[in-house]
Design a protein around this motif. Structure first.
Motif, PDB file in Angstrom:
ATOM      1  N   LYS A 269      43.078  58.464  46.097  1.00 14.94           N
ATOM      2  CA  LYS A 269      42.629  59.815  45.769  1.00 14.94           C
ATOM      3  C   LYS A 269      43.880  60.506  45.248  1.00 14.94           C
ATOM      4  O   LYS A 269      44.759  59.864  44.711  1.00 14.94           O
ATOM      5  N   THR A 270      43.969  61.768  45.402  1.00 12.85           N
ATOM      6  CA  THR A 270      45.215  62.433  45.080  1.00 12.85           C
ATOM      7  C   THR A 270      46.232  61.918  46.085  1.00 12.85           C
ATOM      8  O   THR A 270      46.031  62.011  47.296  1.00 12.85           O
ATOM      9  N   PHE A 271      47.286  61.337  45.581  1.00 13.38           N
ATOM     10  CA  PHE A 271      48.222  60.663  46.467  1.00 13.38           C
ATOM     11  C   PHE A 271      49.639  61.136  46.189  1.00 13.38           C
ATOM     12  O   PHE A 271      50.108  61.102  45.064  1.00 13.38           O
TER      13      PHE A 271
ATOM     14  N   GLY B  87      45.021  49.343  46.295  1.00  6.71           N
ATOM     15  CA  GLY B  87      43.693  49.922  46.194  1.00  6.71           C
ATOM     16  C   GLY B  87      43.446  50.657  44.888  1.00  6.71           C
ATOM     17  O   GLY B  87      42.309  51.024  44.589  1.00  6.71           O
ATOM     18  N   TYR B  88      44.479  50.863  44.105  1.00  2.00           N
ATOM     19  CA  TYR B  88      44.337  51.611  42.854  1.00  2.00           C
ATOM     20  C   TYR B  88      43.425  50.894  41.862  1.00  2.00           C
ATOM     21  O   TYR B  88      42.613  51.508  41.199  1.00  2.00           O
ATOM     22  N   SER B  89      43.554  49.567  41.773  1.00  2.00           N
ATOM     23  CA  SER B  89      42.751  48.803  40.826  1.00  2.00           C
ATOM     24  C   SER B  89      41.706  47.983  41.576  1.00  2.00           C
ATOM     25  O   SER B  89      42.025  47.013  42.254  1.00  2.00           O
ATOM     26  N   ARG B  90      40.471  48.378  41.455  1.00  3.07           N
ATOM     27  CA  ARG B  90      39.376  47.638  42.098  1.00  3.07           C
ATOM     28  C   ARG B  90      39.281  46.233  41.504  1.00  3.07           C
ATOM     29  O   ARG B  90      39.006  45.271  42.208  1.00  3.07           O
ATOM     30  N   PHE B  91      39.524  46.107  40.212  1.00  2.00           N
ATOM     31  CA  PHE B  91      39.507  44.798  39.560  1.00  2.00           C
ATOM     32  C   PHE B  91      40.524  43.861  40.197  1.00  2.00           C
ATOM     33  O   PHE B  91      40.221  42.701  40.482  1.00  2.00           O
TER      34      PHE B  91
END
Length: 142
Positions: free
Chosen positions: A43-45, A63-67
């Motif tokens: 989220k906003t991090f 966790g930034y890239s779901r891929f």
């Protein structure tokens, strides 16, 4: 057959088999939890190094890239399954070694508490490669 040769044969087969099963079980679990999402969604991090643990930064990064998360989960699952079959266990160890090494390096670099466990998995994978070194050298020599 003398007893010493018998025990040598038993240990030379059962220890690698146990390591393969342990790695397969471990990476099946690691892979399966990544498919629905293991890491916290970014989220906003804002990271404050004076207050936040490095684990939080690593968790948000992964966790930034779901891929990327799904890709790693599928790779771990595939290696786990390939470890279970005699014809594919060597290639599984070859593919799994960089995965375990990366996990170990990240755990040490970001001071994640699973350092010893990831190091154990990397050593086990390395030992499996050592056991299959004649096959691997034969492939590289062709």
């Amino acid at each position: 057959m003398d007893t010493a040769n018998r025990w040598k044969r038993i240990f030379s087969k059962s220890i690698p088999a146990t390591m393969r099963l342990y790695l397969a079980f471990s990476f099946f679990l690691y892979g399966i939890v990544k498919i629905p999402g293991q890491f916290s969604p970014p989220k906003t991090f804002t990271f404050d190094p004076s207050q936040d643990e490095p684990l939080i930064l690593a968790w948000h990064f992964f966790g930034y890239s779901r891929f990327y998360e799904i890709f790693i989960g599928i790779a771990e699952l595939a290696c786990a399954l390939l470890l279970l079959f005699p014809r594919t266990r060597t290639i599984a160890a070859v593919c799994l070694f960089p995965i375990t090494l990366n996990i170990t390096i990240v755990n040490f670099a970001f001071d994640i508490s699973a350092q010893n466990y990831s190091l154990l998995l990397t050593v086990m994978c390395g030992l499996l490669l050592w056991v299959d070194r004649k096959k691997l050298v034969g492939l590289l020599a062709k």
